[in-house]
Design a protein around this motif. Structure first.
Motif, PDB file in Angstrom:
ATOM      1  N   MET A   1     -11.016   6.952  10.148  1.00 40.61           N
ATOM      2  CA  MET A   1     -11.849   7.014  11.344  1.00 40.61           C
ATOM      3  C   MET A   1     -10.963   6.998  12.579  1.00 40.61           C
ATOM      4  N   LYS A   2     -11.565   7.405  13.705  1.00 41.53           N
ATOM      5  CA  LYS A   2     -10.842   7.339  14.963  1.00 41.53           C
ATOM      6  C   LYS A   2     -10.814   5.898  15.456  1.00 41.53           C
ATOM      7  N   SER A   3      -9.982   5.633  16.457  1.00 40.64           N
ATOM      8  CA  SER A   3      -9.797   4.260  16.920  1.00 40.64           C
ATOM      9  C   SER A   3     -11.014   3.716  17.649  1.00 40.64           C
ATOM     10  N   ASP A   4     -11.994   4.563  17.960  1.00 44.35           N
ATOM     11  CA  ASP A   4     -13.233   4.062  18.557  1.00 44.35           C
ATOM     12  C   ASP A   4     -14.327   3.858  17.503  1.00 44.35           C
ATOM     13  N   GLY A   5     -13.973   4.066  16.222  1.00 40.49           N
ATOM     14  CA  GLY A   5     -14.923   3.873  15.133  1.00 40.49           C
ATOM     15  C   GLY A   5     -15.707   5.109  14.758  1.00 40.49           C
ATOM     16  N   SER A   6     -15.495   6.200  15.458  1.00 38.56           N
ATOM     17  CA  SER A   6     -16.240   7.426  15.182  1.00 38.56           C
ATOM     18  C   SER A   6     -15.527   8.275  14.135  1.00 38.56           C
ATOM     19  N   ASP A   7     -16.233   9.306  13.683  1.00 36.26           N
ATOM     20  CA  ASP A   7     -15.669  10.304  12.764  1.00 36.26           C
ATOM     21  C   ASP A   7     -15.129   9.667  11.483  1.00 36.26           C
ATOM     22  N   LYS A   8     -15.936   8.788  10.865  1.00 34.43           N
ATOM     23  CA  LYS A   8     -15.525   8.166   9.600  1.00 34.43           C
ATOM     24  C   LYS A   8     -15.547   9.200   8.478  1.00 34.43           C
ATOM     25  N   LYS A   9     -14.526   9.190   7.658  1.00 36.80           N
ATOM     26  CA  LYS A   9     -14.428  10.106   6.522  1.00 36.80           C
ATOM     27  C   LYS A   9     -14.093   9.315   5.268  1.00 36.80           C
ATOM     28  N   GLN A  10     -14.853   9.531   4.225  1.00 34.45           N
ATOM     29  CA  GLN A  10     -14.542   8.908   2.945  1.00 34.45           C
ATOM     30  C   GLN A  10     -13.635   9.853   2.172  1.00 34.45           C
ATOM     31  N   ILE A  11     -12.467   9.367   1.761  1.00 27.34           N
ATOM     32  CA  ILE A  11     -11.506  10.266   1.109  1.00 27.34           C
ATOM     33  C   ILE A  11     -11.385  10.026  -0.388  1.00 27.34           C
ATOM     34  N   THR A  12     -11.947   8.942  -0.910  1.00 26.94           N
ATOM     35  CA  THR A  12     -12.042   8.770  -2.360  1.00 26.94           C
ATOM     36  C   THR A  12     -13.488   8.446  -2.704  1.00 26.94           C
ATOM     37  N   ASN A  13     -13.863   8.730  -3.919  1.00 27.05           N
ATOM     38  CA  ASN A  13     -15.248   8.491  -4.361  1.00 27.05           C
ATOM     39  C   ASN A  13     -15.222   8.027  -5.808  1.00 27.05           C
ATOM     40  N   THR A  14     -15.161   6.722  -5.995  1.00 26.76           N
ATOM     41  CA  THR A  14     -15.078   6.161  -7.330  1.00 26.76           C
ATOM     42  C   THR A  14     -15.753   4.800  -7.331  1.00 26.76           C
ATOM     43  N   GLN A  15     -16.175   4.359  -8.491  1.00 25.12           N
ATOM     44  CA  GLN A  15     -16.769   3.035  -8.627  1.00 25.12           C
ATOM     45  C   GLN A  15     -15.710   1.962  -8.845  1.00 25.12           C
ATOM     46  N   GLU A  16     -14.448   2.368  -8.962  1.00 28.35           N
ATOM     47  CA  GLU A  16     -13.372   1.408  -9.193  1.00 28.35           C
ATOM     48  C   GLU A  16     -12.917   0.790  -7.884  1.00 28.35           C
ATOM     49  N   TYR A  17     -12.160  -0.299  -7.987  1.00 27.37           N
ATOM     50  CA  TYR A  17     -11.723  -1.074  -6.838  1.00 27.37           C
ATOM     51  C   TYR A  17     -10.371  -0.540  -6.365  1.00 27.37           C
ATOM     52  N   GLU A  18     -10.273  -0.185  -5.077  1.00 26.19           N
ATOM     53  CA  GLU A  18      -9.047   0.393  -4.523  1.00 26.19           C
ATOM     54  C   GLU A  18      -8.491  -0.508  -3.422  1.00 26.19           C
ATOM     55  N   PHE A  19      -7.177  -0.785  -3.485  1.00 26.00           N
ATOM     56  CA  PHE A  19      -6.570  -1.739  -2.560  1.00 26.00           C
ATOM     57  C   PHE A  19      -5.080  -1.462  -2.438  1.00 26.00           C
ATOM     58  N   SER A  20      -4.378  -2.306  -1.684  1.00 24.36           N
ATOM     59  CA  SER A  20      -2.933  -2.195  -1.452  1.00 24.36           C
ATOM     60  C   SER A  20      -2.570  -0.818  -0.908  1.00 24.36           C
ATOM     61  N   ILE A  21      -3.096  -0.519   0.274  1.00 26.70           N
ATOM     62  CA  ILE A  21      -2.929   0.798   0.901  1.00 26.70           C
ATOM     63  C   ILE A  21      -1.606   0.862   1.657  1.00 26.70           C
ATOM     64  N   SER A  22      -0.866   1.946   1.485  1.00 21.36           N
ATOM     65  CA  SER A  22       0.311   2.219   2.313  1.00 21.36           C
ATOM     66  C   SER A  22       0.372   3.710   2.591  1.00 21.36           C
ATOM     67  N   TYR A  23       1.042   4.057   3.686  1.00 21.36           N
ATOM     68  CA  TYR A  23       0.983   5.426   4.197  1.00 21.36           C
ATOM     69  C   TYR A  23       2.379   5.916   4.569  1.00 21.36           C
ATOM     70  N   SER A  24       2.675   7.178   4.265  1.00 16.06           N
ATOM     71  CA  SER A  24       3.932   7.807   4.654  1.00 16.06           C
ATOM     72  C   SER A  24       3.649   8.891   5.691  1.00 16.06           C
ATOM     73  N   PRO A  25       4.091   8.690   6.943  1.00 17.08           N
ATOM     74  CA  PRO A  25       3.872   9.734   7.959  1.00 17.08           C
ATOM     75  C   PRO A  25       4.541  11.054   7.600  1.00 17.08           C
ATOM     76  N   LYS A  26       5.727  10.979   6.998  1.00 20.87           N
ATOM     77  CA  LYS A  26       6.444  12.207   6.677  1.00 20.87           C
ATOM     78  C   LYS A  26       5.734  12.996   5.586  1.00 20.87           C
ATOM     79  N   ALA A  27       5.199  12.304   4.594  1.00 20.20           N
ATOM     80  CA  ALA A  27       4.509  12.979   3.491  1.00 20.20           C
ATOM     81  C   ALA A  27       3.061  13.303   3.830  1.00 20.20           C
ATOM     82  N   GLY A  28       2.478  12.591   4.811  1.00 24.15           N
ATOM     83  CA  GLY A  28       1.074  12.802   5.144  1.00 24.15           C
ATOM     84  C   GLY A  28       0.144  12.389   4.017  1.00 24.15           C
ATOM     85  N   ARG A  29       0.561  11.356   3.277  1.00 23.85           N
ATOM     86  CA  ARG A  29      -0.210  10.914   2.124  1.00 23.85           C
ATOM     87  C   ARG A  29      -0.410   9.401   2.165  1.00 23.85           C
TER      88      ARG A  29
END
Length: 343
Positions: A1-29
């Protein structure tokens, strides 16, 4: 989402539990852990996905039981804390689990324990030849240039005494040059210039301060002292530039029914500490602050506890560095681990 809370996008769709998020700017992943069971301390496998929700890949396979993962900024390596069962230490004694930090390829798919990896802490359990492990190494962090990794290690005998004696170690991305640089530290976080590592510290679980230590281990700054009266705990910090740190401090007054949490901003000497978000503004426990790329906005999670039924609800909030613009961005019920990305 944007920093004002708008334009939320769900990028995964599963019933499993997802956590420990990290991001690589160079890889864009984004890298994350996906677990089948929701328990107090879940474990699962590492997955990776583009920020637009496409090209999902399973990075590890074979039931490695991973509890924590952090990708290097260049997107090439990933540090993981994996759980392994350990046999009884002596006949009739307890069995249990231990956790160790490995470095693995962040781009290869379906890696198992038999695939190439760099073990950073496995031998620390073996060297002492005592009832170590049971917790071992849990958290790790990468330097901004992706050339070094820092991780924590905690021997088991400290937990039996009700104390936390984790130490901070640092090593090269190939595992070389490993050394201990500081004691009684956890949740390592590199400064943007890679000179300091900040982390909460202390001896008892509820008497934890905050300090920063140079990567050489030669100098450290006590930012938040270990208390002498009221008990308090400090969560994972986040850097604003190379000289300022934001962190949440939760106070546990004696005989009090409810703790209070405040988000602070401080310089490295701890002499110029300012309140960014007071407890009453959010009415909950503040955790996991993260700084955006222009270093003027802080996003964080707030845990709200409702007495009736004992349910907890988690929201994401945002605030400017100077404390202005405080806003709740999400509606729950379990919005956690905010992480900034660039599309």
């Amino acid at each position: 989402m944007k920093s004002d809370g708008s334009d939320k996008k769900q990028i995964t769709n599963t019933q499993e539990y997802e956590f420990s998020i990290s991001y690589s700017p160079k890889a864009g992943r984004i890298w994350f852990i996906r677990a089948k069971e929701i328990v107090d301390f879940p474990t699962g496998e590492v997955w990776s996905i583009k920020v637009d929700g496409t090209d999902e890949k399973r990075i590890t396979a074979g039931q490695l039981k991973i509890r924590f993962a952090a990708v290097s900024p260049d997107g090439l390596k990933i540090g993981i804390s994996h759980i392994k069962e350990i046999p009884e230490i002596y006949p009739g004694g307890p069995a249990g689990e231990t956790s160790n930090v490995w470095i693995m390829d962040a781009t290869a798919q379906d890696q198992t324990e038999e695939d190439y990896h760099i073990a950073l802490s496995d031998d620390l359990n073996a060297v002492d030849n005592t009832d170590m492990g049971r917790e071992g190494s849990t958290f790790c962090a990468w330097s901004p240039d992706s050339d070094q990794i820092s991780f924590t290690f905690k021997p088991d005998q400290s937990s039996s005494l009700g104390i936390s004696s984790r130490s901070i170690y640092i090593a090269g991305k190939d595992g070389s040059g490993r050394k201990e640089i500081g004691g009684s530290m956890d949740h390592p976080t590199f400064s943007p210039n890679g000179e300091y590592i900040a982390g909460d510290n202390g001896m008892h679980w509820d008497t934890i301060g905050l300090k920063a230590i140079t990567t050489t281990g030669e100098d450290y700054k006590q930012i938040e002292p270990i208390p002498t009266n009221d008990l308090y705990s400090v969560g994972k910090p986040a850097w604003i530039g190379n000289n300022k740190i934001t962190y949440a401090l939760t106070t546990h007054p004696p005989q009090a029914e409810q703790s209070t949490t405040t988000l602070y901003l401080s310089n490295l000497d701890g002499l110029d500490k300012a309140t960014v978000v007071p407890q009453l503004e959010v009415e909950g426990t503040i955790r996991n602050p993260a700084i955006n790329f222009t270093e003027n906005k802080i996003v964080f999670e707030v845990e709200h506890f409702y007495q009736q039924g004992g349910e907890k609800t988690y929201y994401i909030w945002i605030v400017n560095e100077d404390g202005s613009g405080l806003k709740k961005l999400t509606t729950g019920p379990e919005d956690t681990e905010p992480t900034w990305i660039k599309e």
